[in-house]
Scaffold this motif. Structure first.
Motif, PDB file in Angstrom:
ATOM      1  N   HIS A 175       0.904  -1.254  -0.087  1.00  0.00           N
ATOM      2  CA  HIS A 175       0.046   0.015  -0.018  1.00  0.00           C
ATOM      3  C   HIS A 175       0.785   1.150   0.070  1.00  0.00           C
ATOM      4  O   HIS A 175       1.920   1.406   0.601  1.00  0.00           O
ATOM      5  CB  HIS A 175      -0.955   0.039   1.258  1.00  0.00           C
ATOM      6  CG  HIS A 175      -1.887  -1.013   1.340  1.00  0.00           C
ATOM      7  ND1 HIS A 175      -1.498  -2.221   1.673  1.00  0.00           N
ATOM      8  CD2 HIS A 175      -3.235  -0.785   0.942  1.00  0.00           C
ATOM      9  CE1 HIS A 175      -2.763  -3.096   1.639  1.00  0.00           C
ATOM     10  NE2 HIS A 175      -3.775  -2.139   0.901  1.00  0.00           N
ATOM     11  N   LEU A 176       0.300   2.165  -0.892  1.00  0.00           N
ATOM     12  CA  LEU A 176       1.203   3.487  -0.592  1.00  0.00           C
ATOM     13  C   LEU A 176       0.117   4.569  -0.041  1.00  0.00           C
ATOM     14  O   LEU A 176      -0.767   4.628  -0.778  1.00  0.00           O
ATOM     15  CB  LEU A 176       1.618   3.900  -2.089  1.00  0.00           C
ATOM     16  CG  LEU A 176       2.359   2.758  -3.015  1.00  0.00           C
ATOM     17  CD1 LEU A 176       2.970   3.401  -4.247  1.00  0.00           C
ATOM     18  CD2 LEU A 176       3.588   2.311  -2.386  1.00  0.00           C
ATOM     19  N   ILE A 177       0.763   5.191   0.870  1.00  0.00           N
ATOM     20  CA  ILE A 177      -0.229   6.185   1.558  1.00  0.00           C
ATOM     21  C   ILE A 177       0.506   7.661   1.311  1.00  0.00           C
ATOM     22  O   ILE A 177       1.759   7.812   1.744  1.00  0.00           O
ATOM     23  CB  ILE A 177      -0.144   5.921   3.097  1.00  0.00           C
ATOM     24  CG1 ILE A 177      -0.680   4.486   3.314  1.00  0.00           C
ATOM     25  CG2 ILE A 177      -1.050   7.037   3.819  1.00  0.00           C
ATOM     26  CD1 ILE A 177      -0.598   4.159   4.702  1.00  0.00           C
ATOM     27  N   PHE A 178      -0.296   8.365   0.587  1.00  0.00           N
ATOM     28  CA  PHE A 178       0.390   9.968   0.270  1.00  0.00           C
ATOM     29  C   PHE A 178      -0.505  10.715   1.266  1.00  0.00           C
ATOM     30  O   PHE A 178      -1.403  10.952   1.363  1.00  0.00           O
ATOM     31  CB  PHE A 178       0.003  10.259  -0.952  1.00  0.00           C
ATOM     32  CG  PHE A 178       0.409   9.276  -2.249  1.00  0.00           C
ATOM     33  CD1 PHE A 178       1.895   9.675  -2.665  1.00  0.00           C
ATOM     34  CD2 PHE A 178      -0.305   8.252  -2.708  1.00  0.00           C
ATOM     35  CE1 PHE A 178       2.397   8.470  -3.478  1.00  0.00           C
ATOM     36  CE2 PHE A 178       0.337   7.464  -3.627  1.00  0.00           C
ATOM     37  CZ  PHE A 178       1.662   7.454  -4.169  1.00  0.00           C
ATOM     38  N   SER A 179       0.279  11.021   2.511  1.00  0.00           N
ATOM     39  CA  SER A 179      -0.052  11.497   3.839  1.00  0.00           C
ATOM     40  C   SER A 179      -0.246  13.030   3.674  1.00  0.00           C
ATOM     41  O   SER A 179      -0.725  13.507   4.762  1.00  0.00           O
ATOM     42  CB  SER A 179       0.668  10.669   4.868  1.00  0.00           C
ATOM     43  OG  SER A 179       1.962  11.250   4.732  1.00  0.00           O
ATOM     44  N   GLY A 180       0.322  13.834   2.906  1.00  0.00           N
ATOM     45  CA  GLY A 180       0.110  15.152   3.167  1.00  0.00           C
ATOM     46  C   GLY A 180       0.922  15.505   4.304  1.00  0.00           C
ATOM     47  O   GLY A 180       2.036  15.151   4.484  1.00  0.00           O
ATOM     48  N   ASP A 181       0.405  16.314   5.048  1.00  0.00           N
ATOM     49  CA  ASP A 181       1.295  16.810   6.298  1.00  0.00           C
ATOM     50  C   ASP A 181       0.590  16.284   7.383  1.00  0.00           C
ATOM     51  O   ASP A 181       0.885  16.790   8.667  1.00  0.00           O
ATOM     52  CB  ASP A 181       1.127  18.406   6.324  1.00  0.00           C
ATOM     53  CG  ASP A 181       2.358  19.059   5.408  1.00  0.00           C
ATOM     54  OD1 ASP A 181       2.861  18.350   4.535  1.00  0.00           O
ATOM     55  OD2 ASP A 181       2.213  20.573   5.456  1.00  0.00           O
ATOM     56  N   SER A 182      -0.240  15.201   7.322  1.00  0.00           N
ATOM     57  CA  SER A 182      -0.794  14.623   8.346  1.00  0.00           C
ATOM     58  C   SER A 182       0.164  13.543   9.152  1.00  0.00           C
ATOM     59  O   SER A 182       0.050  13.214  10.473  1.00  0.00           O
ATOM     60  CB  SER A 182      -2.156  13.793   8.119  1.00  0.00           C
ATOM     61  OG  SER A 182      -3.074  14.979   7.810  1.00  0.00           O
ATOM     62  N   LEU A 183       1.009  12.977   8.395  1.00  0.00           N
ATOM     63  CA  LEU A 183       1.822  11.894   8.945  1.00  0.00           C
ATOM     64  C   LEU A 183       3.442  11.775   8.302  1.00  0.00           C
ATOM     65  O   LEU A 183       3.478  12.008   7.258  1.00  0.00           O
ATOM     66  CB  LEU A 183       1.168  10.691   8.675  1.00  0.00           C
ATOM     67  CG  LEU A 183       2.083   9.237   9.412  1.00  0.00           C
ATOM     68  CD1 LEU A 183       2.420   9.463  10.875  1.00  0.00           C
ATOM     69  CD2 LEU A 183       1.372   7.922   8.918  1.00  0.00           C
ATOM     70  N   PHE A 184       4.133  11.969   9.164  1.00  0.00           N
ATOM     71  CA  PHE A 184       5.683  11.871   8.645  1.00  0.00           C
ATOM     72  C   PHE A 184       6.381  10.989   9.557  1.00  0.00           C
ATOM     73  O   PHE A 184       6.041  10.331  10.461  1.00  0.00           O
ATOM     74  CB  PHE A 184       6.296  13.442   9.025  1.00  0.00           C
ATOM     75  CG  PHE A 184       5.766  14.504   8.260  1.00  0.00           C
ATOM     76  CD1 PHE A 184       6.101  14.857   7.168  1.00  0.00           C
ATOM     77  CD2 PHE A 184       4.622  15.207   8.918  1.00  0.00           C
ATOM     78  CE1 PHE A 184       5.604  16.126   6.395  1.00  0.00           C
ATOM     79  CE2 PHE A 184       3.938  16.388   8.443  1.00  0.00           C
ATOM     80  CZ  PHE A 184       4.534  16.923   7.015  1.00  0.00           C
ATOM     81  N   PRO A 185       7.708  10.379   8.890  1.00  0.00           N
ATOM     82  CA  PRO A 185       8.709   9.879   9.973  1.00  0.00           C
ATOM     83  C   PRO A 185       8.936  10.556  11.060  1.00  0.00           C
ATOM     84  O   PRO A 185       9.317  11.798  11.202  1.00  0.00           O
ATOM     85  CB  PRO A 185      10.074  10.154   8.897  1.00  0.00           C
ATOM     86  CG  PRO A 185       9.613  10.144   7.431  1.00  0.00           C
ATOM     87  CD  PRO A 185       8.246  11.032   7.486  1.00  0.00           C
ATOM     88  N   GLY A 186       8.469  10.021  12.254  1.00  0.00           N
ATOM     89  CA  GLY A 186       8.800  10.649  13.483  1.00  0.00           C
ATOM     90  C   GLY A 186       7.635  11.322  13.993  1.00  0.00           C
ATOM     91  O   GLY A 186       7.721  11.682  15.207  1.00  0.00           O
TER      92      GLY A 186
END
Length: 216
Positions: free
Chosen positions: A147-158
């Motif tokens: 699955h590829l999740i294009f998360s915008g600014d809602s989820l980042f590494p960390g």
């Protein structure tokens, strides 16, 4: 340096980073039909047009930009949107609660769980409240790939996205990220954020309690 980040069975995914805030622009191209969806026309229309041309070369049929999907209304994610729509005539999509902040008319108003069906792939809209009221992550699944999740600014590494130190907004975003992403998708799901490097749900999952405890 190539823009290609995934070469899957039915689609390719390409990325370019643009603007002074290093925004990621993602392009999905169906190999057979040439249907394309661009996620976040953030800035630098010439760079985006080059990305579209690179994606077009991945397809057996003439490419057509079917949709420009915006993750959220913040200005750094929409700076090239008006110019791109004017140049291509593409339809636009955004989350319902962010529509008023999008600088062009929104053709497809998205709610949680909506599925966009294109010639060769589907995209699922996941509403993640908190960074903005109508932030949307777009989830792609192609045969044999993660699955590829294009998360915008809602989820980042960390961690999750910025909620301006508002505890209510943080709890809302944290809850949605856990319930609508971590509880739904497997550890090998790849998270492609609006800025910076990708990660996986598996890499981030052990830190969820830490994020909640620190409040950001």
């Amino acid at each position: 340096m190539t823009s290609l980040i995934h070469d899957l069975v039915h689609v390719t995914v390409r990325r370019v980073a643009v603007g002074d805030m290093d925004n990621n622009v993602y392009l999905i191209t169906a190999k057979e039909s040439g249907a394309q969806v661009l996620i976040d026309a953030a800035d630098d229309l010439p760079a985006i047009q080059s990305l579209l041309a690179e994606g077009a070369a991945d397809a057996a049929a003439p490419a057509k930009l079917a949709l420009v999907a915006t993750t959220h209304q913040h200005w750094d994610h929409v700076r090239a949107l008006e110019g791109l729509v004017a140049a291509t005539g593409a339809r636009t999509a955004a989350g319902r609660q962010d529509v008023s902040g999008i600088p062009v008319p929104v053709d497809v108003v998205l709610d949680h769980g909506d599925v966009g069906r294109f010639e060769g792939f589907n995209l699922t809209a996941v509403h993640l409240r908190g960074h903005t009221p109508g932030s949307i992550a777009y989830v792609l699944k192609d045969d044999g790939g993660p699955h590829l999740i294009f998360s915008g600014d809602s989820l980042f590494p960390g961690g999750v996205g910025n909620t301006q130190k508002d505890p209510d907004r943080f709890e809302l975003l944290m809850g949605d990220v856990v319930e609508r992403l971590f509880d739904v998708y497997p550890d090998d799901a790849v998270v492609h954020p609006g800025h910076g490097a990708p990660t996986t749900l598996g890499a981030e999952r052990p830190h969820l309690d830490e994020w909640r405890a620190r409040g950001w």
